[in-house]
Design an enzyme around this catalytic site. Structure first.
Site, short mmCIF file in Angstrom:
data_model
loop_
_atom_site.label_atom_id
_atom_site.label_comp_id
_atom_site.label_asym_id
_atom_site.label_seq_id
_atom_site.Cartn_x
_atom_site.Cartn_y
_atom_site.Cartn_z
CG ASP A 66 35.72 57.46 32.29
OD1 ASP A 66 36.01 56.24 32.23
OD2 ASP A 66 34.85 57.92 33.06
CG ASP B 58 30.06 52.43 33.04
OD1 ASP B 58 28.86 52.73 33.11
OD2 ASP B 58 30.48 51.26 33.06
CG ASP C 185 36.31 52.91 30.32
OD1 ASP C 185 36.15 51.88 30.98
OD2 ASP C 185 35.94 54.04 30.71
#
Ligand SMILES: O=P(O)(O)OC[C@H]1O[C@H](O[C@H]2O[C@H](CO)[C@@H](O)[C@H](O)[C@H]2O)[C@H](O)[C@@H](O)[C@@H]1O
Length: 258
Positions: free
Chosen positions: A196, A20, A18
């Site tokens: 996240d 960000d 991922d």
């Protein structure tokens, strides 16, 4: 309960990251993110050691991912899988109704112009309202987006970190990972996914179902089996996994999620 993950052989693994909150720390301005030199080098190294089996799986548009990672151009899925760059460099994307997208874009821009501190983001397959600078407006943003879905009779809402997004593609990050796992050089390898956010949970589920390694970065409930504290810990992991001779990491700093 924290424990190290089992032996990880880069030659047998397929890596998915991922963007960000994993490769770049979260900041107030979505366009103000930066990727550290350590992460850049780590991506290059792991790409070499994993025979090219490295992809970015992001909610952002691919064009933004490429800008932040330039000159690196990795296989990638953007807008939660609605657009994809395959390992051979070919670009493909889901067909989205341009009139609906345009209308939705105008509506979110009208909302954010009425609510100072919020931010509209219009992508090729979704629209989003960011409220990081105005957390007090979360409920208003959510309500506005629910009303917009009802008005359009189309799309699906997903929530992220201080953002609510209306997607016009049914794809998820899990679909995107599966898509890559079906083709060379990813197929036959063990998937490893770092995420996240809420939208990464679909990816964790797919990776778990393939006996892969799912890693949640940060706190919060998760389906992931391992956890790292933050993007600094991701940096450290890169230096560990990529510097081992033969591309293997027999020990690293990943801890079990629960
Ligand atoms: O799937 P990702 O690669 O993690 O992308 C998720 C969203 O990231 C961006 O928004 C988030 O990061 C911003 C910069 O740190 C932050 O300001 C914002 O509050 C976060 O929600 C991006 O703008 C979105 O398009 C992505 O979907």
């Amino acid at each position: 309960m924290m424990s190290e993950i089992p032996h990880l052989d880069c030659g047998q693994a397929a890596f998915f990251f991922d963007f960000d909150g994993v490769l770049a720390p979260i900041v107030d301005d979505p366009l103000g993110v930066s990727v550290s030199p350590i992460i850049r080098q780590g991506l290059r190294d792991i790409h070499n050691r994993a025979g090219g089996a490295v992809a970015i799986i992001s909610g952002r548009e691919l064009a933004q991912i490429d800008r932040f990672l330039a000159p690196l151009e990795l296989p990638a899925a953007g807008i939660h899988g609605a657009e994809r760059r395959r390992p051979d460099g070919r670009f493909e994307h889901d067909e989205i109704d341009a009139a609906i997208l345009k209308h939705a874009g105008e509506r979110v821009m009208a909302f954010t112009s009425r609510h100072e501190g919020t931010l509209a983001e219009t992508k090729n397959a979704s629209v989003a309202v960011h409220f990081r600078k105005r957390p007090d407006l979360e409920a208003a943003a959510q309500e506005f987006m629910r009303d917009l879905v009802a008005e359009l009779g189309h799309g699906k809402l997903v929530s992220g970190k201080m953002v609510v997004e209306l997607k016009f593609s049914d794809r998820t990050k899990g679909d995107a990972i599966l898509h890559f796992m079906e083709a060379d050089p990813f197929s036959g390898r063990r998937p490893v996914f770092f995420g996240d956010d809420i939208t990464d949970e679909d990816g964790f589920q797919i990776v778990n179902s393939m006996d892969g390694i799912s890693v949640k970065v940060g706190s919060g409930e998760t389906r992931a089996r391992y956890r790292l504290d933050d993007t600094s810990a991701v940096e450290s992991w890169f230096t560990t996994v990529c510097r081992h001779p033969r591309g293997e990491a027999s020990h690293n700093n990943l801890g079990r999620a629960s």
